[in-house]
Design an enzyme around this catalytic site. Structure first.
Site, short mmCIF file in Angstrom:
data_model
loop_
_atom_site.label_atom_id
_atom_site.label_comp_id
_atom_site.label_asym_id
_atom_site.label_seq_id
_atom_site.Cartn_x
_atom_site.Cartn_y
_atom_site.Cartn_z
N LYS A 79 11.44 -5.41 4.32
CA LYS A 79 10.23 -6.21 4.46
C LYS A 79 10.64 -7.63 4.74
CE LYS A 79 6.04 -7.75 2.09
NZ LYS A 79 5.21 -7.65 0.85
N ASP A 119 -4.53 -6.48 -5.31
CA ASP A 119 -4.70 -6.13 -3.90
C ASP A 119 -4.48 -4.64 -3.68
OD1 ASP A 119 -5.37 -6.64 -1.27
OD2 ASP A 119 -3.33 -7.17 -0.66
#
Length: 325
Positions: free
Chosen positions: A36, A131
């Site tokens: 990432k 989230d």
């Protein structure tokens, strides 16, 4: 043959397949890992605070249903900063988009129970994810579900520090956030679990609002109009005066999911309680006559992954055969 590049730090070399550039192979252990890239966004003062928070939290978390951060590596420039994480073959959002038929109830149970186990660990560690959504839930080929993307996650405690209400993707945002609450608890995550559960069952988003006003209206249409009896403190929420709530006396969850078991309806109603103080106490009660599917018996989708890899490869500009990241 795909071109490769190498990310090096003091301890390991990672051979990266390009494209897509989201995977790498540990040249020592031969393990496939996910990469990432940290978005620098023209930062002049170093690593963005959101990325530092994510790294700090992930380094202390170790649970089968939480994505594992193995280390942070840097390329030849600070802008080339990567989180090296455990690799999962798919995410639930892309699966739902490409599956021909919905998950069975037993398969949904398998996914949601793993999600609840991961959340239980997070909440006992005094962390709110803030989230949760299907695109932030990963699944391996062995059916193991892992919670990912901790960029908005925060520690919480007593007294609670002030936190921005602009969190959680709109479709999964709890009503207290939409109405301007100053207090954020694990109840935010539990509401999002309800939205995820409903989406897995219906094979489409439950509350796909296009604005905060419409989102509140969709919630009221589904669950009925809130009041002080079912939600103490409701009339004192900061933004309540900005909404003109429709008069809806009924809860329509049962009409929305007519085929669902009684236990499934009980869990949805617990997760969608208006009162956050009661909602955050609910647990994994998604039990009925049939047991959840075992993770290793969950379906795999190699055709979908291969198709996605081809699309990503075709969308990438041509690169030289090797480069330094």
């Amino acid at each position: 043959m795909r071109p490769i590049s190498t990310i090096s730090d003091s301890s390991k070399n990672w051979t990266v397949s390009l494209p897509p550039s989201d995977r790498a192979r540990d040249t020592k252990s031969d393990e496939i890992v996910a990469l990432k890239k940290v978005r620098m966004d023209n930062e002049k003062d170093g690593i963005p605070i959101s990325s530092l928070r994510e790294i700090t939290l992930l380094l202390r978390l170790r649970h089968p249903n939480i994505v594992e951060l193995k280390e942070v590596v840097v390329g030849s420039h600070l802008e080339s900063l990567f989180l090296v994480m455990s690799y999962c073959e798919q995410d639930l959002a892309s699966l739902l988009e490409n599956m021909q038929t919905p998950f069975s109830e037993a398969q949904v149970k398998c996914i949601v129970l793993q999600l609840l186990r991961g959340l239980e660990y997070l909440h006992h560690s005094f962390i709110i994810h803030r989230d949760l959504k299907v695109s932030n839930l990963l699944m391996t080929d062995k059916g193991c579900v892992k919670i990912a993307d901790f960029g908005l996650a925060r520690m919480y405690g007593i007294p609670q520090p002030p936190m921005t209400p602009r969190v959680v993707t709109l479709w999964y945002r709890a009503p207290e956030l939409l109405l301007g609450t100053k207090t954020q608890t694990t109840a935010l995550d539990m509401w999002a679990v309800g939205c995820i559960l409903a989406e897995l069952l219906a094979h489409k988003p439950l509350l796909p609002g296009t604005s905060e006003i419409q989102q509140v209206d969709l919630i009221v249409q589904l669950l009925g109009t809130p009041n002080e009896n079912i939600w103490p403190g409701f009339s004192q929420l900061p933004l309540i005066g900005q909404y003109s709530l429709r008069k809806q006396p009924y809860n329509n969850l049962k009409n929305k999911f007519t085929w669902l078991s009684d236990a499934g309806h009980r869990l949805l109603n617990l997760l969608f309680m208006y009162n956050p103080q009661r909602r955050f106490k609910c647990g994994s009660v998604f039990l009925s006559q049939s047991d959840p599917c075992e993770p290793e018996l969950m379906p795999t989708f190699p055709h979908h992954r291969n198709k996605r890899a081809v699309v990503q490869a075709e969308s990438q500009p041509k690169r030289r055969k090797s480069s330094k990241v």
